[in-house]
Motif scaffolding. Structure first.
Motif, PDB file in Angstrom:
ATOM      1  N   ARG A  56       0.872  -1.198   0.050  1.00 61.20           N
ATOM      2  CA  ARG A  56       0.045   0.004  -0.021  1.00 61.20           C
ATOM      3  C   ARG A  56       0.715   1.435   0.009  1.00 61.20           C
ATOM      4  N   SER A  76       3.289   4.072  -1.205  1.00 62.08           N
ATOM      5  CA  SER A  76       3.688   4.294  -2.580  1.00 62.08           C
ATOM      6  C   SER A  76       5.161   4.547  -2.685  1.00 62.08           C
ATOM      7  N   ALA A 110       6.667   1.290  -3.951  1.00 60.82           N
ATOM      8  CA  ALA A 110       5.853   0.572  -5.210  1.00 60.82           C
ATOM      9  C   ALA A 110       6.860   0.218  -6.250  1.00 60.82           C
ATOM     10  N   SER A 126       7.244  -4.165  -7.263  1.00 59.67           N
ATOM     11  CA  SER A 126       6.702  -4.487  -8.499  1.00 59.67           C
ATOM     12  C   SER A 126       7.081  -5.820  -9.103  1.00 59.67           C
ATOM     13  N   ARG A 158      -2.488  -1.522  -6.424  1.00 58.11           N
ATOM     14  CA  ARG A 158      -0.888  -1.437  -6.519  1.00 58.11           C
ATOM     15  C   ARG A 158      -0.542  -1.690  -8.141  1.00 58.11           C
TER      16      ARG A 158
END
Length: 987
Positions: free
Chosen positions: A658, A660, A663, A667, A702
């Motif tokens: 969650r 950012s 992120a 990935s 996400r």
């Protein structure tokens, strides 16, 4: 042409810039090919109408003035600016306000290019716009005055008058925040011109040197007069803003006044006759309930270079300190902040700057005049800090005696807030190493006591609010006991929050972990700080405490990462220790493992943004390993311990995905996280399934983006395409396909279909498909068809929306036709035995005469429909159950319909095959589910084409829509389900 361009720009904002570019070239070409009079007769009317006409939207008028009018002035035609201003003045079909506003806008644009000078008519428009009450007009007036080609040119008297009126409007009540922001930007430009023009008047340079005789007596008198006018104007500005800072003024007015005062005093100081600031209005702002007002007031006061009225001597400071101390004992946050800000101001102005040796215990005994020269402040700073620590120690003693009573005074929140403020301002920077160690050692010891007491109100281990157990809650005293408990929780939360903030500032703004020689006592202090954060995040059940503790721990770890090798390994050790305790059963799983999750999040976010993030990779690998073990050991004896461990892993991953800031680094783990989460949905433990559900939602947001518009289930245009998503996560498509097949089988867990279908339906159509054939997304289609015919209405809807991202756009029309073909056989009415199906044959191509040749039946001519579908031909034929081959005869030639499925016989002959099934008994339970699911699929595909592929709408799609309408027209009266009929209408 010009009117059409301006009208197009009015309809679409994106056309404003292209329209201005085209018009600029068009006007240049027109100026070269026409006379001046003809040029203005062709260009001025449409441009003036766009600026002044009430029929034009406000946004367009603003765009025309900002983008198109400057292009008009750029054409090599003399007097273009003057003629446009006059055309706006002479425009009658409008209101006076719009006319004045247009003139002001044109004047601002022309003056910026040095093309216009003030005239009496323009000045009147400026004054009327400034007095109109239209704030946007006032901002434009300021820009018009600020856009003087020469910043050293003195402001005229009417310009000064207009500016003062605009400032009064700026701090007036009822002005929206965004308009105040626009005024601040305009006023910033104007203050630059004021400063430059005043400097030129003082030195005689700039505009004065070019336009006046420098040493002439009248020039000297004019410069002195202008200096007096500007000083008087600035004094009026400041006085009016200071009058706004009264207790009755609205929040927005005070913010606006403080920002404007800050701009004035920062730009000019007190040398230009500005009034000295009094402490009284600043105390009023410190006592405001809004954080923004208090912060703006403190920022402004700290920038003042001259003494503040009412705070000029140590006696004033001592008296103010005595009045502020009681506020630190309030359980209310705003009262404490008022007292803390006041002490912060006194600390800066007297202790730091003048070395005033005063503490909080007996400040009045140190009353003396401020020395003329600044003295060395380390001793004074240490005295002030020790006096604060004495008060914290007193609060701890009172808390140990009666914690509930101590919380009536906010416990130690107020004193810790003052400590955090002065540590934020680098108060320890003036102390040497031994002094810092002394203060830090005592500070950490006291905070350990504060945290230990406060956990009575916010921890898991002890009964919450156990300090109030002397109050037995009854019907008579329930309200009183409830208030006591709430005060206890609030005081505990605020005290812990500030205590951890003090520790974070201690590490960040001191030399505690700097250098290689601070290995002994400082290392012990840092270890103690780490243990305090560990205790709070491990045991706190208060969400606010865990979030704030995570923020402060991140500050500590960032400083440790940047320090020497003896400290930068500590965050990794803390992480391993917490994981070992958590998966050993020593950390609570309640509140979604919030303490554990936020502890690890703080450590991971503190890693260097440019590094390879080794801690992040270690923890993700560890969590994946634990999830795999949980999946393989479902029948373990200690089932509860296994469920807790699995839930911890899922909860931690949820918080990480969650965030950012992590992120991009996470990935690469998205696909594996989805696999493990889907597997966790099959757990027998509700705790695990709930954690998996929350994590899956975070993974969708996400990895794919927002789940879609409300009620549509489709992701936005900025979402992720199916091919792009599965290409970035190799192997994920095969896993999801296999899970769909297992879940959609009769013995599968149908509840697990929902998350899988949510993922597929959240994807968007791909920009490009797999040209190499390495990924065949069409493998999903058969199992999605099965899901689309499910008895569960929610599964049918999700499955219907999942087809769009998996199909190539060129295949969608044919897929729609293939889906619609069985529907014509599903709307069956039993009339005789043997049953015959009423089959509708449709021709969507060209041709004057069309027939269908059915093997074993003969040729049947197709008739044209009426209305908008006149080129669509159809025929209804009764056929027995079985397979029937057929072809079309178009103008005497045998052919097939390319929009319908066909097969090849012998490699040469192409034919269509119509499969007629035996009609099921009326009222069969799956018949309506199948019809409804297929129609939901068609509806989603049509909507997706219109939304995502507007440029690909062609004849075949129109034919598919016509086929849906034909099916609706012919068979709707056979269908008893109102839900299905409504879906047909949507199609």
């Amino acid at each position: 042409l010009q009117s059409d361009l301006l009208a197009a720009a009015a309809r679409l904002q994106a056309l404003v810039k292209p329209a201005s570019t085209f018009l600029s070239r068009f006007w240049q070409s027109l100026a070269e090919s026409t006379e001046i009079s003809e040029y203005f007769s062709l260009t001025l009317p449409p441009l003036t109408a766009a600026l002044v006409s009430p029929d034009i939207p406000d946004a367009l008028r603003e765009n025309v003035a900002n983008l198109i009018v400057p292009e008009f002035f750029s054409t090599p035609v003399a007097d273009s600016a003057t003629r446009l201003v006059q055309a706006c003045i002479d425009f009658d079909a409008t209101t006076p306000e719009l006319r004045d506003l247009a003139v002001v806008r044109v004047f601002a644009a022309g003056r910026k290019k040095g093309l216009l000078e003030e005239t009496s008519e323009v000045v009147q428009c400026l004054e009327r716009s400034a007095e109109s009450g239209n704030f946007a007009a006032g901002v434009i007036v300021l820009e018009a005055i600020a856009n003087c080609p020469s910043t050293t040119q003195p402001l005229s008297e009417h310009e000064q008058r207009i500016i003062y009126k605009s400032v009064r409007c700026f701090v007036a009540p009822g002005v929206p925040p965004h308009e105040r922001s626009q005024f601040r930007h305009g006023m910033a430009k104007l203050l630059i011109r004021l400063k430059e023009s005043l400097r030129a008047a003082l030195t005689g340079g700039g505009w004065w040197d070019k336009n006046r005789e420098k040493d002439a007596p009248e020039t000297i008198d004019a410069r002195q007069k202008y200096e007096g006018q500007i000083s008087d104007l600035l004094e009026r500005f400041a006085s009016h803003c200071l009058r706004v800072l009264n207790p009755c003024s609205a929040f927005g007015r005070k913010i606006a006044a403080l920002h404007f005062l800050d701009s004035i005093y920062t730009t000019f100081g007190s040398d230009q006759g500005l009034p000295r600031i009094s402490i009284q209005p600043m105390m009023t702002c410190f006592a405001e309930t809004w954080d923004t007002t208090r912060a703006a007031a403190f920022t402004f006061v700290m920038k003042l270079r001259e003494p503040i009225l009412g705070l000029e001597t140590v006696a004033d400071a001592s008296l103010l300190m005595q009045r502020s101390l009681p506020y630190l004992l309030s359980p209310k946050l705003r009262d404490c902040d008022f007292g803390a800000l006041t002490l912060r101001l006194i600390f800066h102005k007297f202790v730091m700057e003048y070395g005033w040796s005063a503490g909080l215990n007996e400040p009045s005994k140190h009353v003396s005049e401020v020395p003329d020269e600044r003295t060395d402040p380390p001793a004074a700073v240490q005295l002030f800090l020790n006096s604060l620590l004495d008060r914290v120690e007193e609060s701890c003693v009172a808390g140990k005696s009666d914690f509930s009573k101590a919380c009536q005074n906010g416990f130690s929140h107020g004193y810790l807030l003052v400590l955090r403020y002065i540590l934020e301002d680098s108060a320890l920077s003036v102390l040497d190493g031994p002094a810092i160690l002394t203060v830090a050692r005592r500070l950490v010891f006291l905070i350990q006591g504060v945290v230990g007491l406060c956990l009575k109100g916010i921890a898991y281990k002890e009964p919450n609010l156990n300090a109030s157990e002397s109050y037995e809650e009854t019907e008579e005293n329930a309200e009183f006991v409830s208030e006591e408990k709430q005060r206890l929780i609030t005081s505990s939360f605020l005290s812990v929050k500030e205590a951890l903030g003090v520790l974070a500032m201690l590490v960040k703004n001191s030399s505690l972990v700097d250098g290689v020689d601070s290995m002994g006592a400082s290392k012990e202090i840092v270890y103690s700080i780490g243990s305090i954060f560990d205790e709070v995040l491990r045991n706190s059940r208060h969400t606010g405490v865990t979030e704030k503790a995570s923020e402060h721990l991140e500050v500590v770890c960032e400083k440790l990462h940047k320090s020497g090798s003896s400290y930068n390994i500590l965050p990794g050790r803390w992480m391993e220790s917490m994981l070992e305790n958590a998966f050993g059963g020593d950390v609570y799983v309640l509140r979604r493992s919030s303490g554990l999750s936020f502890y690890l999040l703080a450590i991971l976010k503190s890693e260097d943004k440019l590094s390879s993030k080794p801690l992040l990779h270690r923890i993700v690998a560890f969590l994946f390993e634990k999830l795999c073990q949980g999946d393989c050991s479902e029948q373990a004896a200690d089932f509860e311990r296994l469920a807790t461990r699995t839930s911890h892993s899922l909860n931690i991953l949820r918080v990480l995905f969650r965030d950012s800031t992590l992120a991009r680094s996470l990935s690469k783990f998205l696909g594996q996280a989805i696999v493990l989460t889907v597997q966790a949905f099959s757990s027998e433990s509700w705790l695990v399934r709930n954690s998996a559900n929350l994590l899956f939602s975070a993974l969708l947001r996400r990895g794919i983006g927002a789940l879609g518009e409300a009620g549509s289930g489709m992701s936005s245009n900025s979402g992720t395409g199916a091919y792009e998503f599965f290409s970035s996560q190799p192997g994920l498509d095969i896993f999801i396909l296999s899970e769909l097949q297992k879940c959609s089988s009769p013995s599968g867990r149908r509840q697990n279909l929902v998350p899988l279908l949510c993922l597929l339906s959240s994807l968007t159509p791909s920009v490009r498909m797999d040209e190499a054939g390495q990924m065949n997304l069409e493998l999903f289609l058969p199992v999605l068809k099965t899901c689309a015919r499910s008895p569960d209405d929610h599964i049918r809807k999700l499955a219907g929306r999942s087809f769009l991202p998996l199909l190539d756009v060129s295949e969608i029309p044919r897929f729609i036709l293939n889906t619609l073909e069985p529907l014509q056989r599903c709307f069956v009415k039993e009339t005789s035995d043997p049953p015959e199906a009423d089959v509708c044959f449709i021709w969507l191509g060209t041709g004057s005469r069309v027939a269908v040749r059915i093997e074993g039946t003969g040729d049947i001519e197709l008739s044209a429909l009426s209305g908008s579908c006149s080129r669509v031909r159809q025929a209804r034929v009764h056929l027995l159950p079985g397979a029937h081959e057929y072809r079309y005869i178009v103008d005497g030639q045998l052919t097939v319909d390319e929009n319908q499925p066909w097969i090849s016989k012998g490699g040469v002959l192409r034919v269509h095959v119509c499969h007629v099934e035996e009609s099921p008994p009326l009222g069969a339970p799956l018949t309506q589910n199948r019809i409804h699911g297929d129609l939901l699929t068609v509806n989603a595909l049509l909507g997706g084409l219109l939304r995502f592929h507007q440029s690909t709408l062609n004849t075949s799609l129109g034919d598919a829509i016509a086929a849906v309408l034909i099916t609706l027209n012919i068979n709707a009266h056979y269908n008893p389900c109102s839900v299905t009929r409504a879906t047909l209408l949507d199609c």
